[in-house]
Design an enzyme around this catalytic site. Sequence first.
Site, PDB file in Angstrom:
ATOM      1  N   LYS A 163       7.766  23.360 -14.108  1.00  0.00           N
ATOM      2  CA  LYS A 163       6.869  22.221 -13.883  1.00  0.00           C
ATOM      3  C   LYS A 163       6.398  22.222 -12.428  1.00  0.00           C
ATOM      4  CE  LYS A 163       5.585  17.626 -14.876  1.00  0.00           C
ATOM      5  NZ  LYS A 163       5.833  16.319 -15.388  1.00  0.00           N
TER       6      LYS A 163
ATOM      7  N   HIS B 214       8.898   9.997 -28.493  1.00  0.00           N
ATOM      8  CA  HIS B 214       8.007  10.990 -27.901  1.00  0.00           C
ATOM      9  C   HIS B 214       8.414  12.439 -28.243  1.00  0.00           C
ATOM     10  CE1 HIS B 214       5.150  12.479 -24.982  1.00  0.00           C
ATOM     11  NE2 HIS B 214       6.098  13.205 -24.426  1.00  0.00           N
TER      12      HIS B 214
ATOM     13  N   ARG C   1       0.818  -1.230   0.000  1.00  0.00           N
ATOM     14  CA  ARG C   1       0.000   0.000   0.000  1.00  0.00           C
ATOM     15  C   ARG C   1       0.850   1.279   0.000  1.00  0.00           C
ATOM     16  NH1 ARG C   1      -3.295  -2.937   3.613  1.00  0.00           N
ATOM     17  NH2 ARG C   1      -5.138  -3.710   2.532  1.00  0.00           N
TER      18      ARG C   1
ATOM     19  N   HIS D 227       0.964  17.923 -27.424  1.00  0.00           N
ATOM     20  CA  HIS D 227       0.774  16.498 -27.123  1.00  0.00           C
ATOM     21  C   HIS D 227      -0.480  15.895 -27.747  1.00  0.00           C
ATOM     22  CE1 HIS D 227       4.065  17.162 -24.434  1.00  0.00           C
ATOM     23  NE2 HIS D 227       4.013  15.941 -23.932  1.00  0.00           N
TER      24      HIS D 227
ATOM     25  N   ASN E 246       0.403  19.906 -21.695  1.00  0.00           N
ATOM     26  CA  ASN E 246       0.079  19.009 -22.812  1.00  0.00           C
ATOM     27  C   ASN E 246       0.151  19.690 -24.176  1.00  0.00           C
ATOM     28  OD1 ASN E 246      -0.599  16.568 -21.326  1.00  0.00           O
ATOM     29  ND2 ASN E 246      -2.254  17.810 -20.481  1.00  0.00           N
TER      30      ASN E 246
ATOM     31  N   GLU F 147      -4.327  17.954 -12.342  1.00  0.00           N
ATOM     32  CA  GLU F 147      -4.648  18.340 -13.724  1.00  0.00           C
ATOM     33  C   GLU F 147      -6.133  18.592 -13.957  1.00  0.00           C
ATOM     34  OE1 GLU F 147      -2.104  16.494 -16.703  1.00  0.00           O
ATOM     35  OE2 GLU F 147      -3.751  16.633 -18.135  1.00  0.00           O
TER      36      GLU F 147
ATOM     37  N   HIS G 295       0.839  12.838 -29.423  1.00  0.00           N
ATOM     38  CA  HIS G 295       0.446  11.486 -29.005  1.00  0.00           C
ATOM     39  C   HIS G 295      -0.197  10.722 -30.159  1.00  0.00           C
ATOM     40  CE1 HIS G 295       0.357  12.200 -24.367  1.00  0.00           C
ATOM     41  NE2 HIS G 295       1.502  11.720 -24.770  1.00  0.00           N
TER      42      HIS G 295
ATOM     43  N   LYS H 146       3.273  11.889 -11.407  1.00  0.00           N
ATOM     44  CA  LYS H 146       2.444  10.976 -12.197  1.00  0.00           C
ATOM     45  C   LYS H 146       3.221   9.679 -12.400  1.00  0.00           C
ATOM     46  CE  LYS H 146      -0.288  14.053 -15.104  1.00  0.00           C
ATOM     47  NZ  LYS H 146      -0.532  14.415 -16.505  1.00  0.00           N
TER      48      LYS H 146
ATOM     49  N   GLU I 150      10.735  18.410 -24.918  1.00  0.00           N
ATOM     50  CA  GLU I 150       9.902  18.796 -23.759  1.00  0.00           C
ATOM     51  C   GLU I 150      10.383  20.116 -23.152  1.00  0.00           C
ATOM     52  OE1 GLU I 150       7.100  17.602 -22.813  1.00  0.00           O
ATOM     53  OE2 GLU I 150       7.024  15.512 -23.471  1.00  0.00           O
TER      54      GLU I 150
ATOM     55  N   ARG J  41      -2.801  22.673 -15.136  1.00  0.00           N
ATOM     56  CA  ARG J  41      -1.723  21.720 -15.483  1.00  0.00           C
ATOM     57  C   ARG J  41      -1.850  21.231 -16.923  1.00  0.00           C
ATOM     58  NH1 ARG J  41       0.780  16.743 -11.765  1.00  0.00           N
ATOM     59  NH2 ARG J  41       2.217  16.010 -13.340  1.00  0.00           N
TER      60      ARG J  41
HETATM   61  N1  LIG Z   1       5.267  10.798 -15.396  1.00  0.00           N
HETATM   62  C1  LIG Z   1       5.292  11.830 -16.187  1.00  0.00           C
HETATM   63  O1  LIG Z   1       4.875  12.932 -15.848  1.00  0.00           O
HETATM   64  C2  LIG Z   1       5.867  11.649 -17.570  1.00  0.00           C
HETATM   65  C3  LIG Z   1       6.137  12.756 -18.374  1.00  0.00           C
HETATM   66  C4  LIG Z   1       6.726  12.554 -19.616  1.00  0.00           C
HETATM   67  C5  LIG Z   1       7.022  11.261 -20.048  1.00  0.00           C
HETATM   68  N2  LIG Z   1       6.731  10.208 -19.234  1.00  0.00           N
HETATM   69  C6  LIG Z   1       7.054   8.849 -19.634  1.00  0.00           C
HETATM   70  O2  LIG Z   1       8.461   8.726 -19.764  1.00  0.00           O
HETATM   71  C7  LIG Z   1       8.747   7.647 -20.638  1.00  0.00           C
HETATM   72  C8  LIG Z   1       9.870   8.026 -21.570  1.00  0.00           C
HETATM   73  O3  LIG Z   1      11.008   8.299 -20.807  1.00  0.00           O
HETATM   74  P1  LIG Z   1      12.454   8.221 -21.466  1.00  0.00           P
HETATM   75  O4  LIG Z   1      12.436   8.942 -22.762  1.00  0.00           O
HETATM   76  O5  LIG Z   1      13.414   8.635 -20.420  1.00  0.00           O
HETATM   77  O6  LIG Z   1      12.580   6.673 -21.842  1.00  0.00           O
HETATM   78  P2  LIG Z   1      13.382   5.432 -21.212  1.00  0.00           P
HETATM   79  O7  LIG Z   1      13.250   5.400 -19.749  1.00  0.00           O
HETATM   80  O8  LIG Z   1      12.972   4.234 -21.963  1.00  0.00           O
HETATM   81  O9  LIG Z   1      14.892   5.785 -21.571  1.00  0.00           O
HETATM   82  C9  LIG Z   1      15.279   5.810 -22.925  1.00  0.00           C
HETATM   83  C10 LIG Z   1      16.478   4.876 -23.184  1.00  0.00           C
HETATM   84  O10 LIG Z   1      17.637   5.490 -22.648  1.00  0.00           O
HETATM   85  C11 LIG Z   1      18.352   4.548 -21.843  1.00  0.00           C
HETATM   86  N3  LIG Z   1      19.060   5.341 -20.833  1.00  0.00           N
HETATM   87  C12 LIG Z   1      18.555   5.911 -19.730  1.00  0.00           C
HETATM   88  N4  LIG Z   1      19.489   6.669 -19.138  1.00  0.00           N
HETATM   89  C13 LIG Z   1      20.621   6.552 -19.865  1.00  0.00           C
HETATM   90  C14 LIG Z   1      21.915   7.124 -19.775  1.00  0.00           C
HETATM   91  N5  LIG Z   1      22.244   8.003 -18.824  1.00  0.00           N
HETATM   92  N6  LIG Z   1      22.840   6.768 -20.700  1.00  0.00           N
HETATM   93  C15 LIG Z   1      22.513   5.914 -21.718  1.00  0.00           C
HETATM   94  N7  LIG Z   1      21.295   5.374 -21.884  1.00  0.00           N
HETATM   95  C16 LIG Z   1      20.361   5.694 -20.963  1.00  0.00           C
HETATM   96  C17 LIG Z   1      17.290   3.630 -21.313  1.00  0.00           C
HETATM   97  O11 LIG Z   1      17.824   2.398 -20.931  1.00  0.00           O
HETATM   98  C18 LIG Z   1      16.359   3.521 -22.525  1.00  0.00           C
HETATM   99  O12 LIG Z   1      16.849   2.554 -23.400  1.00  0.00           O
HETATM  100  C19 LIG Z   1       7.449   7.311 -21.350  1.00  0.00           C
HETATM  101  O13 LIG Z   1       6.947   6.092 -20.866  1.00  0.00           O
HETATM  102  C20 LIG Z   1       6.523   8.454 -20.980  1.00  0.00           C
HETATM  103  O14 LIG Z   1       5.166   8.050 -20.905  1.00  0.00           O
HETATM  104  C21 LIG Z   1       6.166  10.377 -18.013  1.00  0.00           C
END
Ligand SMILES: NC(=O)c1ccc[n+]([C@@H]2O[C@H](COP(=O)([O-])OP(=O)(O)OC[C@H]3O[C@@H](n4cnc5c(N)ncnc54)[C@H](O)[C@@H]3O)[C@@H](O)[C@H]2O)c1
Length: 357
Positions: free
Chosen positions: A227, A264, A121, A248, A245, A237, A252, A143, A185, A241
Site C-alpha cells: 500500500k 466490507h 485547521r 470494490h 479498488n 488516486e 461496494h 484517506k 483486503e 492507486r
Molecule cells: N481510509 C482508508 O483508506 C480506508 C480503507 C478501507 C476501509 N476504510 C474504512 O474503514 C472502516 C471499516 O473499518 P473496520 O472494519 O476496522 O471497522 P470498525 O472500526 O467499525 O471496527 C469493527 C468493530 O471491531 C471493534 N474492534 C476494533 N478493534 C477491536 C479489537 N482489537 N478487539 C475487539 N473488537 C475490536 C470495533 O469496536 C467495531 O465494533 C469503514 O468505514 C471503511 O470505509 C477506510
Amino acid sequence: MKIDLKIPVKDLAYSITIGENLFPKIWEYLNKNFKNRKVIIFCDSTVEKLYAKKLQSTDKFSFTSKIISFPAGEKNKSTRVKEMIETKILKSGFDRKSIMIALGGGVTGDLGGFISATYYRGIPFIQVPTTLLAMVDSSVGGKVAVNHTAGKNLIGAFYQPAAVFIDLKTLSTLPQNQFLNGLGEVIKTALIIDKAFFQYLVNNREKILKRDIKSLTSIIYRSCSIKAKVVMKDEKESGFRKILNYGHTIGHAIESASQYKINHGFAIAIGINLENRIAYNAGILGYDDLITINNFLNLCGFNVDLPEKYSENQIISKFKYDKKSVSGVPRFVLLKEIGKSVYDVTIDKNLIIKSLF
Ligand SMILES: NC(=O)c1ccc[n+]([C@@H]2O[C@H](COP(=O)([O-])OP(=O)(O)OC[C@H]3O[C@@H](n4cnc5c(N)ncnc54)[C@H](O)[C@@H]3O)[C@@H](O)[C@H]2O)c1
C-alpha cells in the site's frame, strides 16, 4: 519491525511500526517528537473498554491526556458525530497544540483523522489500528472521511498521520468475522500486484486463520509495504492507486444494496469473484487463475457468490455512485493474472450482467 513510508507530497514521511506490546513506544515517540502536547486518545466504545485505559496507563512521561469516545459502528462515521466529538474536545480544553491518537478500527481512524485534519485547521494524529482491516488498509495512505446519507466517505480529506503503530496483541480480541473482514483486503492486495505474496497466503492459510503471530506479522508487513508503494506513486488516486479498488466496484454495490448488513471484506470477496468472472468473460483473465482464487476464498471461509435476493438492477444501479465511474459508466480494475492488474477498464453492460448472474 519498522517500515519507513515516505509520501512524496509536501515532504511528508512517516513510519509504520509493527510489533507486540507497542503502547509504551507510542509515548516514547510522543515524548521525542511532540513533547508537552495535550493528547486526545480517540476511540469507539468497544475499544475504550478493551485498550484505552491500558494505553493511557503506559505513559511514563506524564502527558496530559484524555480518552474521548463515540459509540462503535459505521453509522457513527458521520458529520453529526464529528461535530459532537469536536464540541467535547473543545470543551475539554484541547487547543492547536494538541495531538490525537486514533486507537481502533477503520471507523475510528477515518473519523479521528478527519477531525484532526480540520480541528484548528489541522492537528497531528497517530494511527493505532486495532482491527486487521485498519492495520493493512485504512491506517495507511492518508484517506480520512465521514459518510454522507448520499454515500460512503463522501466528505473527507487526504491527511497523513504522523506515525502508525500496529500492535499485533490487539488482534487477540478481534471477533473472527472482523478478522476475515481484514483478510479480504489482504487477499485483494496480493492479487493485484504480488503473485509471491498470494502464494504465501495459500501456503500459510491455516496458520493465518489461527492468527499465528509470525504469519500475521508477515502479511501485515507485506500489505502495508505494497500500500505504501502504491500511495507513494499516486497519493491522490489520479491513476495507479486505483488498482487498490479491485473487487470494490461490485463489492461496494453489494454493501450498499445490503444496506451495509454484508461486511466490507465479505462484499469485497464476492466482488473479487464477480469481477474475475467479468475479466474471464472479456478474455482478460485465464480460467485457471479464476478457479484458483475462487477456491482459496472459499477455503478461507468466504462465500463468493452474489446472494440470490439481489436483482440485476439493484447492483448495476449502484455503479453510478462508484467514485471510479465516469458519466455513470463503471471503470473496473481487473486482473490479467494473479499479481497483475489493469485499471480504467470499461465493459459492455451485457457482459457485466452475464458475469453477475
Ligand atoms: N481510509 C482508508 O483508506 C480506508 C480503507 C478501507 C476501509 N476504510 C474504512 O474503514 C472502516 C471499516 O473499518 P473496520 O472494519 O476496522 O471497522 P470498525 O472500526 O467499525 O471496527 C469493527 C468493530 O471491531 C471493534 N474492534 C476494533 N478493534 C477491536 C479489537 N482489537 N478487539 C475487539 N473488537 C475490536 C470495533 O469496536 C467495531 O465494533 C469503514 O468505514 C471503511 O470505509 C477506510
